[in-house]
Design a protein around this motif. Structure first.
Motif, short mmCIF file in Angstrom:
data_model
loop_
_atom_site.label_atom_id
_atom_site.label_comp_id
_atom_site.label_asym_id
_atom_site.label_seq_id
_atom_site.Cartn_x
_atom_site.Cartn_y
_atom_site.Cartn_z
N PHE A 526 -1.33 11.13 -4.61
CA PHE A 526 -0.97 9.75 -4.28
C PHE A 526 -0.38 9.68 -2.87
O PHE A 526 -0.04 10.71 -2.27
CB PHE A 526 0.03 9.22 -5.31
N THR A 527 -0.23 8.46 -2.36
CA THR A 527 0.26 8.26 -0.98
C THR A 527 1.68 8.78 -0.80
O THR A 527 2.06 9.17 0.29
CB THR A 527 0.20 6.77 -0.61
N HIS A 528 2.49 8.78 -1.88
CA HIS A 528 3.87 9.26 -1.76
C HIS A 528 3.98 10.77 -1.94
O HIS A 528 5.09 11.32 -1.94
CB HIS A 528 4.79 8.55 -2.77
N TYR A 545 -3.82 5.30 -7.56
CA TYR A 545 -4.54 6.18 -6.63
C TYR A 545 -5.47 5.38 -5.72
O TYR A 545 -5.55 5.61 -4.51
CB TYR A 545 -5.33 7.23 -7.42
N GLN A 547 -5.20 2.14 -5.27
CA GLN A 547 -4.45 0.97 -4.80
C GLN A 547 -5.11 -0.35 -5.24
O GLN A 547 -5.35 -1.25 -4.43
CB GLN A 547 -4.30 1.01 -3.27
#
Length: 735
Positions: A526-528, A545, A547
């Motif tokens: 994921f982005t984080h 995932y 968005q």
């Protein structure tokens, strides 16, 4: 033990096909009437089979191209190698169901007219049981196809990971729905254009300009009109609901395989449950069919009550049977899931009754449309549009209630953790089970729909054969009932499509998961920065995932594209009917002008030329909207990825569902407003009110028989295309 219970599925399919054959042979033993009646029925039969032959040639080419494309995708590793075969299988059985239903209908119309000369009940029995052939062939062939594919894939697919094999099997089976959807769309669009081009041409020149009755043998377009009823409303509807039926069962099975992936024993039960429910519905539909009968001089409400008796009893017994089935196989939360099935059954009945209220001339909405004819055709059209728009409220609220109720039933009312990963999987499975419940009695509900064009053709045959006023009165009663059952059937088909398409959205995510695993992507990052194994990720994980949120412009663009597709598709099919109808009008006028003696009855019209015009127009005009439905989901995935496709499917589902209900009900109400006047109200046939209502009926023809019914296939086909192309979308997209 569970594998043995599964044998009930192919066994019920064989019983359904056996009863279909029995009803067909029973109908064929009846007399087709006098020489004129047999000759007219022969014209219609030849025209219908000729059209279907031409359509299947075009569809065969399209299917070969798509199968080759899927084979290439499988070769490069972005597609399951079974997909090309499953795709062809779905298309073949969908087309076969429509063919058998139409063949029966073309033999039944003259026999119905002849039986109506004896009694109203005999006419109803022959028409309805002939329609039941369509219903039983659809469910029988569908369960044969499902059973065969399950056994083949279970034997050949080898996956040692617990719980994963059934996910692969069910998602692969789901792909044959694209073949069925593609075939159904060509059948619906092509048949709809054919029938409405002939119907509009026959009405505008025959009724309005020449002042001759409907189905008058002097009208050159009347044979083409009768042919169109069969290719559009029988073959098209059969192929359409074959796909809905298979799609709901297989999508629910796929969701069950995913929801219970960690419990292989319960997983198998969850996969088999929708198939067993469908099997029970088949047997109880046959019982309902056998109970449909009426008495002489029955009015519209009594005739409708005769049909509803069979449908409602089948639904009630199916609801009770479901509790026994799910309890017997010891499915997790069997009580809640059985209640979800009941939610689907109730929703189907409410939507059907709502369509009856807004389209039957026994009720005020349609009577108000007829009364508005006092000020001309413009107010008839305005009134019909208004009634059609208002009629969308009940189905939308019903589907919304069914979705929430079935979701809550499946998660045992655990509202505090409504969207936990486990609850979301179980809730979506509950919605799928509700869709299966709505379609479980398809054997009889489709019979009520296929009955309509048979009764309509019987009326035409009686008029052209000069059977007399009493026979025509009976066939008119059966025809008016058929208009209402057709509207009810269309509402039912659209409602089931909405639930099925929603379940297919969840199945799309399962296909994305399998596509990623096929590409070797075993983790989602994921982005984080957090990661999760692809195999263990839930629906919410995939939404995060990719968005998929309303703040993502790709989702918003997809939603607008989906809404646009519903209107563009309707616009293309409406214009196609308009162009084809113009050619028909010009041809009928030419024959009235150039063939001396037609209107006097001393010369015979050139029926074959009108059949040829409808056939050529339908073959040409059906290609663009059908190809567009295949291309847009694919291109959306290539450009905007998974987020864009999710938006497209949501926009197409929500807009398409409401628009389809509006068009089907408005068109049905206009048609029956005309019938209301023809029964002697407001001046009767030939009056100014009648002419105004004929114009309204003409406007409504493509609403209810071309664009509206095609929309429910569109929303499912876009979902199916997205599922089949999920491997390509997961491999690469522009944004």
């Amino acid at each position: 033990m569970t594998d043995i219970i599964f044998l009930a599925v192919p066994a019920s399919a064989i019983i359904a096909l056996a009863f279909a054959f029995f009803f067909f042979k029973q109908m064929m033993r009846e007399s087709e009437g006098n020489d004129t009646m047999r000759q007219i029925a022969g014209y219609v039969r030849v025209g219908a089979m000729s059209y279907l032959k031409q359509q299947y040639k075009v569809v065969f080419i399209v299917f070969m191209v798509l199968a080759l494309l899927f084979s290439l995708m499988a070769y490069f590793g972005v597609q399951n190698p079974w997909v090309p075969f499953a795709f062809l299988s779905g298309g073949f059985f969908s087309g076969l169901a429509g063919f058998f239903g139409m063949k029966t209908a073309t033999y039944a119309s003259a026999r119905t007219a002849h039986a109506a000369s004896k009694s109203l009940n005999q006419g109803l029995q022959i028409a309805f049981r002939s329609g039941a052939v369509m219903g039983l062939v659809v469910v029988g062939l569908a369960l044969v196809d499902i059973s065969a594919w399950y056994w083949v894939l279970d034997y050949f697919i080898d996956d040692n990971e617990p719980g994963h094999k059934l996910i692969i099997v069910t998602t692969t089976m789901l792909t044959f729905g694209m073949g069925a959807s593609t075939q159904a769309l060509f059948a619906r669009v092509g048949g709809g254009i054919y029938t409405k081009a002939a119907d509009v041409g026959a009405d505008l020149v025959g009724k309005v300009e020449a002042g001759i009755p409907e189905d008058d043998p002097r009208n050159p377009a009347t044979i083409a009109d009768n042919v169109g009823d069969n290719v559009g409303d029988v073959a098209g509807m059969g192929a359409d609901l074959y796909e809905s039926y298979c799609g709901s069962i297989l999508a629910t099975a796929a969701l069950g395989a995913s929801a219970f992936a960690l419990n292989p024993e319960m997983q198998l039960k969850a996969v088999f449950a929708p198939m067993l429910i469908a099997a029970a519905g088949v047997l109880l539909s046959i019982l309902g069919i056998l109970l449909v009968k009426t008495h002489e001089n029955a009015d519209m409400k009594q005739l409708m009550s005769a049909l509803n008796r069979g449908v409602n009893l089948s639904s009630l017994l199916t609801a009770l049977a479901v509790y026994g089935i799910l309890y017997g196989i010891e499915l997790h939360n069997w009580l809640g899931l059985s209640s979800a099935v009941v939610c689907g059954l109730i929703a189907g009945i409410i939507i059907g009754q709502g369509a009856e209220y807004y389209t039957s001339h026994s009720y005020r909405p349609t009577q108000k449309i007829a009364e508005s004819s006092a000020t001309g055709p413009a107010t008839v059209i305005i009134s019909g549009l208004g009634i059609g728009m208002i009629s969308t409220a009940l189905p939308v609220m019903t589907i919304g209630a069914a979705i929430m109720a079935s979701f809550l039933c499946a998660i045992e009312f655990d509202v505090q953790h409504l969207l936990s990963a486990e609850n979301l999987s179980l809730g979506l499975y509950g919605i799928g089970i509700a869709a299966v419940g709505m379609l479980s009695t398809l054997g009889i509900t489709l019979a009520t729909d296929a009955y309509g064009p048979i009764a309509d053709n019987a009326g035409g045959n009686a008029e052209m054969s000069g059977l007399g006023q009493e026979v025509r009165k009976r066939t008119d009663a059966l025809d008016a009932l058929g208009n209402t059952t057709a509207a009810t059937g269309k509402g039912f088909a659209i409602g089931s499509a909405a639930l099925t398409a929603l379940v297919l959205l969840a199945s799309y995510i399962e296909e994305i998961r399998i596509g990623l695993l096929r590409l070797g992507q075993t983790t989602l990052t994921f982005t984080h920065g957090d990661s999760i194994a692809t195999q263990q990720a839930g629906f919410i994980d995939f939404m995060n995932y990719y968005q998929v949120s309303l703040m993502n412009p790709k989702v918003l663009i997809g939603m607008f594209l989906g809404s646009m597709m519903a209107f563009v598709f309707c616009g293309l099919t409406m214009n196609a009917v308009g162009r084809a109808a113009q050619k028909m009008v010009e041809e009928v006028r030419r024959q009235f002008r150039d063939i001396k003696g037609i209107l006097e009855g001393s010369a015979k019209p050139d029926y074959a030329r009108c059949v040829e015009i409808s056939t050529q127009s339908a073959q040409r005009e059906m290609l663009l909207p059908s190809v567009l439905a295949l291309l847009v989901p694919t291109l959306t995935g290539v450009v905007f990825g998974v987020a864009g496709v999710m938006g497209l499917l949501i926009g197409g589902l929500s807009t398409g569902f409401v628009l389809a209900i509006f068009m089907a009900n408005a068109g049905g109400a206009w048609d029956n407003a005309k019938k209301y006047v023809e029964e002697g109200h407001l001046g009767g046939k030939g009056s100014d009110a009648h002419k105004a209502c004929v114009v309204g009926d003409t406007v409504g023809d493509p609403f209810k028989d071309t664009s509206g019914p095609s929309l429910n296939i569109l929303i499912k086909l876009m979902s199916m295309v997205a599922i089949v192309m999920a491997g390509l979308t997961s491999a690469w997209s522009l944004f």
